[in-house]
Design an enzyme around this catalytic site. Sequence first.
Site, short mmCIF file in Angstrom:
data_model
loop_
_atom_site.label_atom_id
_atom_site.label_comp_id
_atom_site.label_asym_id
_atom_site.label_seq_id
_atom_site.Cartn_x
_atom_site.Cartn_y
_atom_site.Cartn_z
N LYS A 1 0.87 -1.18 0.00
CA LYS A 1 0.00 0.00 0.00
C LYS A 1 0.90 1.23 0.00
O LYS A 1 1.44 1.61 1.03
CB LYS A 1 -0.92 0.05 1.22
CG LYS A 1 -1.99 1.14 1.03
CD LYS A 1 -2.37 1.89 2.27
CE LYS A 1 -1.49 3.05 2.60
NZ LYS A 1 -1.55 4.22 1.72
N GLY B 1 -4.73 3.41 -1.62
CA GLY B 1 -5.81 3.63 -0.67
C GLY B 1 -5.32 4.43 0.52
O GLY B 1 -4.12 4.68 0.66
N GLY C 1 -4.43 5.22 4.44
CA GLY C 1 -3.78 4.46 5.49
C GLY C 1 -4.78 3.88 6.47
O GLY C 1 -4.69 2.70 6.84
N VAL D 1 -6.98 0.97 3.88
CA VAL D 1 -6.23 -0.18 3.32
C VAL D 1 -5.06 -0.55 4.25
O VAL D 1 -4.83 -1.72 4.55
CB VAL D 1 -5.73 0.16 1.90
CG1 VAL D 1 -4.84 -0.96 1.36
CG2 VAL D 1 -6.92 0.37 0.97
N GLY D 2 -4.34 0.47 4.74
CA GLY D 2 -3.21 0.21 5.64
C GLY D 2 -3.67 -0.48 6.92
O GLY D 2 -3.05 -1.43 7.39
N GLU E 1 10.47 1.52 9.78
CA GLU E 1 11.47 2.56 9.46
C GLU E 1 10.78 3.89 9.67
O GLU E 1 9.93 4.28 8.88
CB GLU E 1 11.92 2.43 7.99
CG GLU E 1 12.63 1.13 7.66
CD GLU E 1 14.00 1.02 8.28
OE1 GLU E 1 14.47 1.99 8.91
OE2 GLU E 1 14.61 -0.05 8.16
N CYS F 1 13.94 11.31 6.16
CA CYS F 1 14.02 10.80 7.54
C CYS F 1 15.45 10.86 8.06
O CYS F 1 15.67 10.98 9.25
CB CYS F 1 13.51 9.37 7.57
SG CYS F 1 14.34 8.32 6.35
N GLU G 1 10.58 16.22 14.52
CA GLU G 1 10.91 16.11 13.11
C GLU G 1 10.06 17.11 12.33
O GLU G 1 8.83 17.08 12.39
CB GLU G 1 10.61 14.69 12.63
CG GLU G 1 11.07 14.43 11.23
CD GLU G 1 10.72 13.03 10.75
OE1 GLU G 1 9.55 12.62 10.90
OE2 GLU G 1 11.61 12.36 10.22
P1 NAD Z 1 2.74 8.65 7.39
O1 NAD Z 1 3.08 7.83 8.57
O2 NAD Z 1 1.68 9.67 7.49
O3 NAD Z 1 2.27 7.69 6.19
C1 NAD Z 1 3.05 6.62 5.74
C2 NAD Z 1 2.14 5.56 5.15
O4 NAD Z 1 1.32 5.02 6.19
C3 NAD Z 1 1.20 6.08 4.07
O5 NAD Z 1 1.07 5.12 3.06
C4 NAD Z 1 -0.11 6.23 4.83
O6 NAD Z 1 -1.25 6.14 4.01
C5 NAD Z 1 -0.04 5.04 5.79
N1 NAD Z 1 -0.88 5.14 6.97
C6 NAD Z 1 -1.36 6.25 7.59
N2 NAD Z 1 -2.13 5.93 8.63
C7 NAD Z 1 -2.15 4.57 8.71
C8 NAD Z 1 -2.75 3.63 9.59
N3 NAD Z 1 -3.53 4.03 10.60
N4 NAD Z 1 -2.54 2.32 9.39
C9 NAD Z 1 -1.75 1.89 8.38
N5 NAD Z 1 -1.15 2.74 7.50
C10 NAD Z 1 -1.34 4.06 7.67
O7 NAD Z 1 4.11 9.26 6.86
P2 NAD Z 1 4.32 10.25 5.62
O8 NAD Z 1 3.88 11.60 6.00
O9 NAD Z 1 3.76 9.63 4.38
O10 NAD Z 1 5.92 10.20 5.49
C11 NAD Z 1 6.76 11.00 6.25
C12 NAD Z 1 7.29 10.25 7.45
O11 NAD Z 1 7.96 9.05 7.03
C13 NAD Z 1 8.31 11.01 8.25
O12 NAD Z 1 8.07 10.89 9.62
C14 NAD Z 1 9.63 10.34 7.89
O13 NAD Z 1 10.65 10.47 8.84
C15 NAD Z 1 9.22 8.94 7.70
N6 NAD Z 1 10.19 8.23 6.87
C16 NAD Z 1 11.02 7.30 7.44
C17 NAD Z 1 11.98 6.66 6.67
C18 NAD Z 1 12.91 5.62 7.24
O14 NAD Z 1 13.45 4.82 6.46
N7 NAD Z 1 13.15 5.55 8.53
C19 NAD Z 1 12.11 6.99 5.33
C20 NAD Z 1 11.26 7.95 4.79
C21 NAD Z 1 10.29 8.56 5.57
#
Ligand code: NAD
Length: 471
Positions: A169, A200, A202, A205-206, A244, A278, A378
């Site tokens: 997803k 979808g 989060g 679908v997540g 991650e 990140c 962050e």
């Molecule tokens: P996010 O956590 O909002 O979303 C990430 C994914 O999770 C998306 O696909 C989203 O739809 C899904 N999601 C959201 N709510 C969910 C739920 N309740 N259940 C399951 N899935 C759900 O993050 P973002 O804003 O898309 O990305 C930025 C963040 O990602 C930053 O905090 C960044 O540090 C982190 N990041 C970490 C790494 C790493 O390798 N450590 C790399 C890149 C980004």
Amino acid sequence: MKIIEHMYVDGAFVAPHGNERFELFNPATEVRIGEVRLGDADDARMAVAAAKLAFPAMRRTSPAERVAMLHALRDAVSARAEALREAMATEYGAPQSFLAFSVPHASRVFEVAAKTVADYAFTRQVGTAEVVMEPVGVAAAITPWNSNIGFICTKLATAIAAGTTIVIKPSEMSAIQTQTLLEALHQAGLPRGVLNVVNGYGHVVGAELSQNPDIAKITFTGSTTTGRTILRSAAETFKRVTLELGGKGPQILLDDADLDRAIPHILASAFRNSGQACIAGTRLLVPKRRYAEVNARLAEAVAALKVGPSADPTSDIGPMVSARQWERVQSYIRLGSQEGATLLVGGEGRPGGLNRGWFVRPTVFTNVTNDMRIAREEIFGPVLSVLPYDTEDEAIAIANTTDYGLQSYVLGTDVEHMRSIARQLEAGRVVINEAPADAQAPFGGFKHSGIGREFGPFGLEAFLEPKAIIG
Ligand code: NAD
């Protein structure tokens, strides 16, 4: 206008059951450039069923067969490099420096996974036991928008290396990039059901993937808050998890640093991928003796950075991915001044000459203390906090006083000394003088930056279970 109607399940592009639409934008112009039809929980379950059906045959594949699949994926992705660049530039706005890394990286991860499989002992003797490393079961991946193509490829490559099937997803905000990548991946001719992708939300679908009993393993990249939610749901069915998550990387500048070399490294770490990284090194720790000198050099260097669209090859920093992300970065810039930090360069609003697009001014705060929120949280934009320190012990203590522990940086001249400091830092990776990344080295975080590692043998083992056969 790109309209994406299909998800990818059981080896084919099919219409989802879900019918909600999500709009896609070019962040450099704020113009609507597409629309994606989102899947729902039924679609997630259908994708899981396809992955489950394909699992027994995938599990029986030999390492040589998996290497062949990984090579086919590598070739398929590299053949579409230009289309991937275009999709990333238009839908995400990545500067050319990031495109130059991330598009080749997407095919390289398959090559690296193939090498890992070829070198890995899936069966070995431990005492009197024969230990067989078996695939963990059907995997699900959930990925963010800030390096969409790379995260999908890394997680798919590891699943295949381990001999399992996967449902992915991706971020709903990256649907054009996902679609372009899927068209490439489809050309690799994987067996049906090995790869399934559902666009979808989060929470729809997540959330279904995080609690579905047929998913044995979740690999997630995204925010720490979402990671915590996923970990809670995954606990119900004892899923294995790789998380991650976020970071607030310290960069420790040592007293012996040569600023001609260090300043470009500092800017590269702090502002990479327009600060939407990140691993960004967003807390710079500077010896008090050199504080004024470093700040003067930073002010000059940051003022010279060019903010602009991906199409302009001279842009150092691109737009933020969305209006929401733009607002978030603005709110932190406001907060920095309210908390009493000194604004050295940058500030609120768009850079001069840019009236449209979610562009922000690269910003540096000095006289920051580690208890300020701009030093602890962050921001995910090009905002750097500069903190003074007296002794190296104090610098190490400041560096480690954070909930995060993803990637730290040490800048100086004496390599052995920098290594001794690196050993004292609580981080999954420590980079000395912006050394290039090693594709086999483990990547992941200490503390709230995550659980587990990706890449190389550590990444592979996160998708395997050891079975000891005794007697
Ligand atoms: P996010 O956590 O909002 O979303 C990430 C994914 O999770 C998306 O696909 C989203 O739809 C899904 N999601 C959201 N709510 C969910 C739920 N309740 N259940 C399951 N899935 C759900 O993050 P973002 O804003 O898309 O990305 C930025 C963040 O990602 C930053 O905090 C960044 O540090 C982190 N990041 C970490 C790494 C790493 O390798 N450590 C790399 C890149 C980004």
